[in-house]
Design an enzyme around this catalytic site. Structure first.
Site, PDB file in Angstrom:
ATOM      1  N   HIS A   7       0.836  -1.207   0.000  1.00  0.00           N
ATOM      2  CA  HIS A   7       0.000   0.000   0.000  1.00  0.00           C
ATOM      3  C   HIS A   7       0.869   1.254   0.000  1.00  0.00           C
ATOM      4  CE1 HIS A   7      -3.260  -2.754   1.074  1.00  0.00           C
ATOM      5  NE2 HIS A   7      -4.096  -1.783   0.748  1.00  0.00           N
TER       6      HIS A   7
ATOM      7  N   LYS B 282      -0.797   4.951   4.697  1.00  0.00           N
ATOM      8  CA  LYS B 282      -1.749   4.041   5.345  1.00  0.00           C
ATOM      9  C   LYS B 282      -1.395   3.874   6.818  1.00  0.00           C
ATOM     10  CE  LYS B 282      -3.920  -0.485   4.757  1.00  0.00           C
ATOM     11  NZ  LYS B 282      -5.253   0.067   5.017  1.00  0.00           N
TER      12      LYS B 282
HETATM   13  P1  NAP Z   1      -7.117   9.562   4.155  1.00  0.00           P
HETATM   14  O1  NAP Z   1      -6.755  10.153   2.845  1.00  0.00           O
HETATM   15  O2  NAP Z   1      -6.180   9.730   5.305  1.00  0.00           O
HETATM   16  O3  NAP Z   1      -8.570  10.093   4.549  1.00  0.00           O
HETATM   17  C1  NAP Z   1      -9.130  10.033   5.824  1.00  0.00           C
HETATM   18  C2  NAP Z   1      -9.879  11.340   6.036  1.00  0.00           C
HETATM   19  O4  NAP Z   1     -10.643  11.247   7.246  1.00  0.00           O
HETATM   20  C3  NAP Z   1      -8.925  12.541   6.217  1.00  0.00           C
HETATM   21  O5  NAP Z   1      -9.427  13.624   5.484  1.00  0.00           O
HETATM   22  C4  NAP Z   1      -8.979  12.792   7.731  1.00  0.00           C
HETATM   23  O6  NAP Z   1      -8.672  14.129   8.040  1.00  0.00           O
HETATM   24  C5  NAP Z   1     -10.429  12.461   7.987  1.00  0.00           C
HETATM   25  N1  NAP Z   1     -10.741  12.185   9.382  1.00  0.00           N
HETATM   26  C6  NAP Z   1      -9.945  11.743  10.367  1.00  0.00           C
HETATM   27  N2  NAP Z   1     -10.644  11.623  11.497  1.00  0.00           N
HETATM   28  C7  NAP Z   1     -11.912  12.008  11.232  1.00  0.00           C
HETATM   29  C8  NAP Z   1     -13.100  12.132  11.985  1.00  0.00           C
HETATM   30  N3  NAP Z   1     -13.137  11.817  13.283  1.00  0.00           N
HETATM   31  N4  NAP Z   1     -14.214  12.563  11.387  1.00  0.00           N
HETATM   32  C9  NAP Z   1     -14.207  12.867  10.086  1.00  0.00           C
HETATM   33  N5  NAP Z   1     -13.124  12.816   9.297  1.00  0.00           N
HETATM   34  C10 NAP Z   1     -11.985  12.379   9.879  1.00  0.00           C
HETATM   35  O7  NAP Z   1      -7.341   7.979   4.008  1.00  0.00           O
HETATM   36  P2  NAP Z   1      -7.982   7.200   2.749  1.00  0.00           P
HETATM   37  O8  NAP Z   1      -6.897   6.640   1.917  1.00  0.00           O
HETATM   38  O9  NAP Z   1      -9.047   8.023   2.135  1.00  0.00           O
HETATM   39  O10 NAP Z   1      -8.618   5.940   3.496  1.00  0.00           O
HETATM   40  C11 NAP Z   1      -9.632   6.080   4.452  1.00  0.00           C
HETATM   41  C12 NAP Z   1      -9.889   4.718   5.096  1.00  0.00           C
HETATM   42  O11 NAP Z   1     -10.403   3.830   4.109  1.00  0.00           O
HETATM   43  C13 NAP Z   1      -8.616   4.025   5.640  1.00  0.00           C
HETATM   44  O12 NAP Z   1      -8.944   3.305   6.811  1.00  0.00           O
HETATM   45  C14 NAP Z   1      -8.227   3.071   4.543  1.00  0.00           C
HETATM   46  O13 NAP Z   1      -7.499   1.941   5.026  1.00  0.00           O
HETATM   47  C15 NAP Z   1      -9.599   2.666   4.059  1.00  0.00           C
HETATM   48  N6  NAP Z   1      -9.659   2.168   2.678  1.00  0.00           N
HETATM   49  C16 NAP Z   1     -10.604   1.239   2.447  1.00  0.00           C
HETATM   50  C17 NAP Z   1     -10.798   0.758   1.174  1.00  0.00           C
HETATM   51  C18 NAP Z   1     -11.865  -0.257   0.952  1.00  0.00           C
HETATM   52  O14 NAP Z   1     -12.038  -0.707  -0.188  1.00  0.00           O
HETATM   53  N7  NAP Z   1     -12.620  -0.634   1.978  1.00  0.00           N
HETATM   54  C19 NAP Z   1      -9.995   1.231   0.133  1.00  0.00           C
HETATM   55  C20 NAP Z   1      -9.047   2.202   0.378  1.00  0.00           C
HETATM   56  C21 NAP Z   1      -8.894   2.676   1.675  1.00  0.00           C
HETATM   57  P3  NAP Z   1      -7.127  14.544   8.421  1.00  0.00           P
HETATM   58  O15 NAP Z   1      -6.264  13.944   7.361  1.00  0.00           O
HETATM   59  O16 NAP Z   1      -7.143  16.029   8.411  1.00  0.00           O
HETATM   60  O17 NAP Z   1      -6.866  13.959   9.775  1.00  0.00           O
END
Ligand code: NAP
Length: 264
Positions: free
Chosen positions: A154, A158
């Site tokens: 990844h 992550k």
């Molecule tokens: P990311 O770019 O770090 O996005 C997470 C977002 O959530 C950031 O904007 C963060 O803000 C915000 N956040 C943090 N705490 C929060 C809260 N309490 N309330 C609301 N927003 C909040 O991560 P990503 O790559 O988009 O991935 C997000 C999640 O999905 C991860 O757990 C990843 O492992 C998972 N994922 C799942 C799949 C799937 O197919 N299921 C695929 C890809 C990723 P800040 O950055 O300002 O803290």
């Protein structure tokens, strides 16, 4: 129209999901949840068009109280996802959870709550259909090849390791594979962690590098042969059809479903 709220709209997954819901004629994006002040409506945040006048909430309880969504799509971080899921279930809002990092115990608690309140919930470690098929095929292959190792790769932002996909793959393999000690019985690590993490004796290796998105190989070794299953998500569009499928499907559920392989 399914009324959808999204947690984490500025994130890599969240931004793409916002556009996906906005462009879906059967869904309405009614609110988003952030934990930082980004403006009163989503359009105040750079990158979103002026037409996205979607209210931004800093607190899930007020979001639910004010907008009453049918579904809450969580794409935040492993730290808050459990609290978000519990609150949704108790408020009769159906959670669709893309965020990874749930422990088995947390998942079990959500299962119990989902049944208690008769509220559907989907926890999907991977929304990409190809990755879901890879997990299914891995479980099929493990019946023939009990020696297996998982390498997941990844991007370096992550937070959790191993990935939810690798964890789920190992669980699905462990369900069909007799308990089995792999490698040499006397093998030793001269550097701690060299043989990876272990789930039920299945080694999992986590690679984190810039440039990657989400990739996994499942390697099966047998006499004179290697069988490899591989899936690559090259961009986050690969997850969007699984997201819309889950939002549609969760409306008909009254229990928790863990993994998209149970609904496709
Ligand atoms: P990311 O770019 O770090 O996005 C997470 C977002 O959530 C950031 O904007 C963060 O803000 C915000 N956040 C943090 N705490 C929060 C809260 N309490 N309330 C609301 N927003 C909040 O991560 P990503 O790559 O988009 O991935 C997000 C999640 O999905 C991860 O757990 C990843 O492992 C998972 N994922 C799942 C799949 C799937 O197919 N299921 C695929 C890809 C990723 P800040 O950055 O300002 O803290």
């Amino acid at each position: 129209m399914i009324r959808v709220a999204i947690g984490g709209p500025r994130g890599k997954m969240g931004q793409q999901a916002v556009h996906t819901i906005m462009n879906n004629e059967n869904m309405e994006l009614i609110a988003v949840l952030d934990h930082k002040e980004i403006g009163k409506v989503l359009s105040e945040f750079p990158g979103f068009p002026a037409s996205y006048d979607i209210p931004v909430f800093l607190d899930l309880e007020s979001l639910i109280f004010s907008t009453k969504p049918d579904v809450f799509l969580d794409l935040t971080t492993p730290h808050q996802v459990f609290e978000h899921t519990k609150l949704c279930l108790q408020s009769e809002v159906r959670p669709v959870i893309g965020t990874t990092g749930f422990t088995d115990e947390q998942l079990q608690q959500c299962k119990v709550l989902s049944e208690k309140y008769q509220v559907g919930c989907i926890v999907a470690p991977n929304f990409a259909i190809g990755a879901v098929l890879m997990m299914k095929f891995a479980a099929m292959a493990a019946a023939y090849f009990p020696d297996v190792e998982i390498i997941e790769m990844h991007h370096d932002q992550k937070l959790d390791a191993p990935s939810g996909t690798a964890y789920k793959t190992a669980q699905m393999i462990a369900e069909v594979r007799p308990l089995h000690k792999q490698g040499h019985p006397l093998e030793e690590e001269t550097i701690a962690g060299a043989r990876g993490a272990s789930y039920d004796g299945i080694p999992i290796h986590s690679v984190r590098l810039p440039g990657l998105v989400a990739h996994q190989q499942v390697l099966f070794g047998g006499d004179g042969q290697l069988f490899t299953l591989r899936h690559d998500s090259f961009n986050r569009q690969s997850f969007m059809s699984g997201i819309t499928l889950s939002i549609t499907h969760v409306m008909d559920l009254k229990e928790l479903v863990y993994g998209l392989e149970n609904i496709i």
